[in-house]
Write an enzyme that holds these catalytic residues in place. Structure first.
Site, PDB file in Angstrom:
ATOM      1  N   ARG A  96       0.793  -1.226   0.000  1.00  0.00           N
ATOM      2  CA  ARG A  96       0.000   0.000   0.000  1.00  0.00           C
ATOM      3  C   ARG A  96       0.823   1.272   0.000  1.00  0.00           C
ATOM      4  NH1 ARG A  96      -3.386  -2.755  -2.478  1.00  0.00           N
ATOM      5  NH2 ARG A  96      -4.900  -3.980  -1.263  1.00  0.00           N
ATOM      6  N   ASP A 125      -7.123  -1.378   4.196  1.00  0.00           N
ATOM      7  CA  ASP A 125      -6.444  -0.781   3.050  1.00  0.00           C
ATOM      8  C   ASP A 125      -6.791   0.687   2.859  1.00  0.00           C
ATOM      9  OD1 ASP A 125      -4.897  -2.936   2.411  1.00  0.00           O
ATOM     10  OD2 ASP A 125      -6.483  -3.884   1.250  1.00  0.00           O
ATOM     11  N   SER A 180     -13.039 -12.417  -1.791  1.00  0.00           N
ATOM     12  CA  SER A 180     -12.405 -11.136  -2.043  1.00  0.00           C
ATOM     13  C   SER A 180     -10.900 -11.387  -2.043  1.00  0.00           C
ATOM     14  CB  SER A 180     -12.799 -10.167  -0.923  1.00  0.00           C
ATOM     15  OG  SER A 180     -12.033  -9.009  -1.010  1.00  0.00           O
TER      16      SER A 180
END
Lengths: 406, 406, 406, 406
Positions: A96, A125, A180
């Site tokens: 990230r 996130d 996911s």
């Protein structure tokens, strides 16, 4: 909301972020710049160009960041033997800060005043993207569609696509999975679906990067990793760049059923979630790094690192890569890696990554001192008595004064 | 040296400690009391009686301490997910405080003024025995023959035996191994021999408690562990006492090739040494305990534990079980275990001990909050914005003032 | 013992170390090199030359190390706000590594194979000297006369002087005190005498560097300290080198009754001891450094420093300056000091060193954000709700499941 | 917003919270229960009854919580020698959890579904109140008027008073000060006004609880504090309850100019703020507690406490008193206090609180071991050699292998 003129979006090319392009254009009446990066997720990024163009995007950034990701993020993190909550190798977390950094750099280049991403309002996130963005450009506007819109179900998203002529094949393969998922060079993660019951074992066909230990070869694979200053620089004697190292170890690990993980973790936003991860290369790297350190690190610097590590892992997990506390911790960690050089031999076999040998020119292991045979003089066994006596002194005084002893 | 009247010796019945009996009698002209304990090492202890009698010992203590060892030492340590230097489960370290305690208690009972042990002058065990002894009886005299005598080679020991009519079959089976070994309920350790080169892989026939992953069954074994307050109280639903739990898991783990470890570690006395360990049950227990905690511990208490753990491990490794710092750390650890109850399902397969499921009435995992579907109201995604904004504030202020950002 | 050819002695010129010169010459039949350093103890060092010569010493080193001491030892330590056991500013501890380093360097220059010092066998200083020496020259021989000889009373020492024609006026002024004292640029320490009863207050005439608060001026003194990168570079606007800074602050602090400390501390060798210290400048520096950091450090790096500090203090107190763990900690600490620049205004008054003001171009304090008046927009009070809600989430989930709440 | 039926408000009787009563009644159309506590702030609480009645409140809680506050919050915190950021004694922070607890208990008693408080949206106190409330009653609704309304200036508040017939004399004396103040048994705090420039010294007439050091008596005051298990139980031999102890020490400290503090601190919500505090009694207590611990705590438990303290302080400062991590830390801290008993003699003089003596039946200080005179045998100086040699071993090995040494 009309004060946003241009926004840089972290764009995967998938359905969700394609909807976001449209939604940003509509809702904010602003120009959208897309940024798509290859960080080793194993999907082509170039197709994102045509998709973005089809959505009317004029400034399209598509970049191969695999080497930067491996060299400047994954490698420094592995120097610390970083694990979150005793298990998790931080595969998602570590990607990230790089995305955040590029979003901001592109915003600066293109004159954008905002950035946007496709992370939901319940996850880590969003925090990682946004903390990074704010740290690097304090006045930036952040748009998090999932926290703003009301398209929070698959049905509503599909309806939005139909209304706005977004082709359904924008849905990436990944999204057809009941899970996911998120992937990069270091790992692939799975959440949701029937993982939501922590008592249920993950189904075999969920895993994508590794065979099961059961399906792995019946004979072990050995591999030699060469370290310099805490980083792997060669595999089986062949020099490689960081991202090649990780790719190669992913393949070797995956072939041998290594790196699957199934945990319940504590998110920074306050809830527990269950996730499954495949980190074949990282799993090998963690073990191997500890092995080369076991030869080359002084005891007290090793213990200091172990005491700092949980904090360092928390800092990265929570999204504070771009922070002074991360830099201070990194300075301490990197200071210890100057002599972490040598070779580790790993055995890979049906889910196991075990150390088969380690050697180093900088080794602090001294056979002649550790041996059980007669002394060469470096160590006088009689010294042990004084060592113990003085270390015991405080305990003896306390006991002598009648303190609790057990 | 004639001021010692009676000494309690930790007596294994093997050759070395038999020589020590004789050597103590001669050198100190004192009475020797032998203490032999079954702490799960897997050898009969009763034969030590006849051997001690043959050496002229009058007070002979032979005890089964397996349950006390498991309940009061191993279990509390596992509540902390204790690992030394990222790898070692402290199998040897954790047995020493119990032996030290019994040596002192027997000294008090028999009116002995000294204790003795067969640990060498280069290892950790001398420290652990003696720190324990001094902490529990500050005025005790400790005799460590390996630091005093000149019998420091196998040849000299054998010569001493011949001179003093000590039967050679006192040599236990173990001692015929090229390795220096130590075993108890939690593990068996190997040092020396060709392990002294850290580049050399251990030979397959060294290992005694486990089959190799290669030789383990081709189908996995599943096992359910029931926890109460951080401790395993049942296996597959069958209630068991702590030492039975460990025995059972040793057998299951060993059958499935689980628990082998090969490391270079830092001894408290200042050198590195290479050791191999088999800890089949402990390896399963560590993973399973983390799994039940992942459901039942609050995030911050979990992270606090992770930050305290390296210190706690160091305290035990270095021999400070009987110390106020261990008690303080234990108080914190035990405080966190009140709700660590539930069931963990483990899959054992060819060296892998993996978590296949976990459930708990005290679970803090909440499917309805973690889910990706629509909210039930417990969590408002919009809260995330404020959460991120305030967490970012210090970073934004710094960036706004031109501080380094990357 | 005849294997020592030449020994470098830390020589004060006082009676004790003069006896040591003679004793070394006699006992080891070796050449003695003396090393006398001005580290700010406030006594002339040059007279040591004639004394050494009178004792037959041929190689005599007399050096002014005040600046090196201040710059490379005291200053780095103060960057960490270092205090041992909540009180002690480590005045003695921090001087030892420099002495050890020079002893070894002189040994290397002069071809000496041993070093020696006058520290007793019960204190910390022997440990600090010797750990430093071994770390810098692993094969050096260390001679610690106080642990070897039988001259361990004042009477025996005096008798030895008479027998060996050592002039009694070698006794420094200091030694006529009933206290055992040690001084350097940072502090002066007192032990022994009637301090041995911790219930007894130190007598006023013991203190040498400061007036009592009662005797200090009735009007306060203000002083401005200018910081760059964590270090004081000017006093009241006048640039000064580190050792001048400390001297000046010692004088100002001492004049105002600042810096007296009376504690019971835990020695590394295992016992408690009672010591009194005067650290006038250091006391001011600690407070002032915290003040400049309060403006310029980020919260999390500040808290990280606070968590590392006790360990760092312990490392220095115990004598591990020359160790990899100190270097790793220092790297983290120094990383945080890049923006620790500005001015602190201190008020000195009758024992009190209080902060009267602080300012910095690198200040992170932002009046417009912290103010209680209307918002300028940088901070949206509504964000606090989300911040609190998500931080509370884990607690709410636990409470919702019936966990203990108070 | 109409779903709130009854709300419990932390009511001071001052103008701000009186406005809140009215605003809550109007805005939420709900019943307001007021809760006013004497936690030692030094203002009468009984007058709040008439004011609340005048505002139409039917359920009015007025309570004396001084003893509970002192015994269950302040005392446990002082066992840890708690200081935030090296300076702050947490006087405000420690009062919040008790208020939160009583708000929730009264909500449960009166069937209220919400609580409310008068803390602003920029401070720490909102966080502390609300985290406490959520931890104790997870479904509670929290109303923070300062974050909701638009009355965020003194002018608007006054206008609201006029419109709603709230008598202006509800303005407490305190509020006429240019500073934002908060007081309880432990301290009084000042923020705002001309404190907003950290370069400006606080004006003398701001301080309310203490005379200046300059104005304090010219002769010192001595006081003896008796500790049991870490807590003060008597002053000058006279047994007292915790809140009496603090009151008495506040008076003695204040009379002698002790306990003023002027700092810039890092708020949990992300900004720096400048605050002044008067904590006369607490300043004495901190010093005295360290003194009694210096005699009675083992070294390693003392150092462990010092390493845990910054975290513990942060937990309290940030508002997590009612959390599992605080309970775990407290368990460790309390475990260490079993022998922290004895007497400390403090000298109070013009701003200085210094230790003049300490004694304890549980003292671990042993004059005969620490002394510089001949040994009584408890400590053999020769042991120091072995102690140093083994502690140096890792450093010697590293140096012998050519590692960096300085």
């Amino acid at each position: 909301m009309s004060d946003v003129k241009k926004v840089v979006l972290a764009y995967s090319g998938g359905l969700d972020t394609s909807v976001i392009v449209k939604w940003l254009q509509e809702t904010y009446d602003c120009e959208v710049v897309t940024f798509t990066a290859d960080i080793g997720q194993g999907e082509e990024v170039e197709p994102a160009r045509a998709k973005a163009e089809a959505l009317g995007v004029k400034e399209i950034y598509i970049e191969d960041l695999r080497e930067e990701f491996a060299r400047d993020y994954v490698y420094p993190m592995f120097r610390a033997n970083t694990i979150y909550e005793g298990e998790y190798l931080l595969g998602t977390s570590i990607a990230r800060p790089l995305i955040a950094k590029r979003l901001i750099e592109i915003a600066n280049q293109t004159g954008a005043d905002a950035i946007s991403h496709g992370a939901t309002g319940k996850g880590n996130d969003q925090v990682r993207f946004e903390l990074g963005a704010y740290a690097l450009k304090p006045g930036v506007k952040v748009i998090a569609p999932w926290r703003e819109w009301d398209l929070n179900s698959r049905e509503k998203l599909m309806a939005y696509c139909q209304q706005h002529d977004i082709p359904v094949d924008f849905t990436s393969q990944k999204k057809k999975s009941p899970y996911s998922m998120d992937a990069n060079l270091l790992h692939i993660s799975y959440e949701g679906g029937n993982l939501e019951d922590p008592w249920t074992e993950a189904e075999e066909d969920m895993w994508r990067w590794s065979v099961s230990p059961e399906a792995a070869p019946d004979t072990p694979t050995y591999v030699e990793l060469t370290y310099e200053n805490g980083d792997i620089v060669a595999i089986d004697g062949e020099p490689m760049r960081p991202h090649e190292v990780i790719s190669k170890l992913n393949q070797m690990g995956g072939d041998n059923g290594i790196g699957r993980l199934d945990i319940v973790e504590n998110r920074y936003v306050g809830m527990k979630s269950r996730g499954c991860y495949e980190t074949p290369g990282g799993t090998i790297m963690l073990r191997a790094h500890r092995a080369i350190e076991s030869l080359t690190l002084d005891r007290e610097e090793a213990h200091l690192k172990d005491q700092l590590m949980p904090k360092y892992a928390e800092v990265i997990y929570n999204g504070y890569w771009w922070s002074p506390e991360r830099r201070a911790l990194q300075a301490a960690i990197d200071e210890t890696q100057k002599n972490v050089s040598g070779v580790v031999r790993m055995k890979l076999y049906k889910g196991n990554a075990t150390v088969a040998g380690r050697k180093s020119d900088a080794s602090l292991f001294d056979e002649s001192i550790a041996t059980f045979e007669d002394d060469a003089g470096a160590y006088d066994q009689k010294d042990a008595e004084g060592f113990i006596k003085l270390n015991a002194l405080r305990l003896r005084i306390a006991a002598g004064k009648g303190r609790q002893q057990d």
